[in-house]
Scaffold this active site. Sequence first.
Site, PDB file in Angstrom:
ATOM      1  N   ASP A 102      -3.254   2.353  -5.835  1.00 40.77           N
ATOM      2  CA  ASP A 102      -2.001   2.342  -5.068  1.00 40.77           C
ATOM      3  C   ASP A 102      -1.897   1.167  -4.111  1.00 40.77           C
ATOM      4  O   ASP A 102      -1.175   1.224  -3.123  1.00 40.77           O
ATOM      5  CB  ASP A 102      -1.854   3.661  -4.295  1.00 40.77           C
ATOM      6  N   GLU A 103      -2.601   0.093  -4.402  1.00 40.41           N
ATOM      7  CA  GLU A 103      -2.648  -1.046  -3.482  1.00 40.41           C
ATOM      8  C   GLU A 103      -2.712  -2.340  -4.270  1.00 40.41           C
ATOM      9  O   GLU A 103      -3.429  -2.411  -5.266  1.00 40.41           O
ATOM     10  CB  GLU A 103      -3.953  -0.983  -2.690  1.00 40.41           C
ATOM     11  N   ASP A 138       0.856  -1.190   0.000  1.00 38.09           N
ATOM     12  CA  ASP A 138       0.000   0.000   0.000  1.00 38.09           C
ATOM     13  C   ASP A 138       0.892   1.241   0.000  1.00 38.09           C
ATOM     14  O   ASP A 138       1.684   1.443   0.924  1.00 38.09           O
ATOM     15  CB  ASP A 138      -0.893  -0.035   1.250  1.00 38.09           C
TER      16      ASP A 138
HETATM   17 MG   LIG Z   1      -2.367   3.970   0.092  1.00 34.49          MG
END
Ligand SMILES: [Mg+2]
Length: 392
Positions: free
Chosen positions: A108-109, A10
């Site tokens: 973003d993960e 993350d």
């Molecule tokens: Mg994040």
Amino acid sequence: LVPRAILHVDMDAFYAAIEQRDRPELRGKPVIVGADPRGGQGRGVVSTASYEARRFGVGSAMPISEAYRRCPDGIYVPVDMKKYAEVSDQVMEVLGRFTDLVEPISIDEAFLDVTGSTRMHGPPETLARSLKDAIRDRTSLTASVGVATSKLVAKIASDLRKPDGLVIVPPGTEAAFLAPLPVRRLWGVGPKTEERLLALGVHTIGDIVTQQARLQKKLGDGIDHLAGLARGEDERGVIAHGDEAKSMGQEHTYDEDTTDMKRLRRTLLSLCDAVARRLRQHGVRSRTVTLKYRTEGFETFTRAETLPRSTDSGDAMFAVAWRLFEGIHRGRKVRLLGIYASGLAAGDQLDMFPDETRPADRVRDAVTEKFGRAALTRASLLPGARKRGPRG
Ligand SMILES: [Mg+2]
């Protein structure tokens, strides 16, 4: 059997961190990426707040007017999706160096299954450190990583030491790791459930486990699922993005659910042979073998392993498939088995490590082509064949 190694990666305060990277004057300042605050009159929400802004109580999804009230001196930056998407592509490209099994769950993960990558990249902890370094080298940004045997625990772990965190939960310690955490950390515990649990005196995830019997009387059978999660039980597999399209697979459903090991083994072997034959027909090789396993109660497991080198051999696939099967089976009645090959690449690349089994596969293909599928069947696929060790 090697336990699964699943990473949850993350990126830290992703949009705000990108803006701070590209505009040094924003570093160390409360940066709020999102809608225009218009002096407190603006509509819309915060997309991401930098860690400096979070100290003012500003967070994602907060109305921008509220953010402005809490942090009027913050630096408000409009969203630049095109730029963030480009950085996201770079991050995902880095993740792909460590395994074919990357499941992006947002910009973003992502989850990664690196169980099959440890030969190349070292044990999960070493791999996770290399991965964080590689992301920093490529993007000058930090990521937080959780390492565990399941998606559930890996995701909770990645969130615990942000930013730039690395939290490893060794196999067998999942329940102990989760026990002291507040119940809201658990997936499936929304604000309503949290309220009910707190009202019953249940504060930690461990309380759910120790008070399961009492809670069942109050809350019904739904608590059993939650208690399973609280013990860290989560069988969901990492499904690589677009894998359905970029994979070749075959499934078999039994007319009658079976526990007959010889039958299960024969099925797996013939599924591997069938999939490998299709790989060879298409001139491709596969790096990842996925086993799908469904019980009589429709409980479905998927397990995958990334091979150190790609293959189009039924034997090589079966060796992996059988190992994955043994890791799941535990004598259940089986309804369905499936084998999928993914991480496909052209098969004519220079082969540094030729598979010894390939000539046999080629002969099988040639005979099958000439005389049809019934002409050649492995001895071990024939009913009543004797067991000849794990490779059949
Ligand atoms: Mg994040």
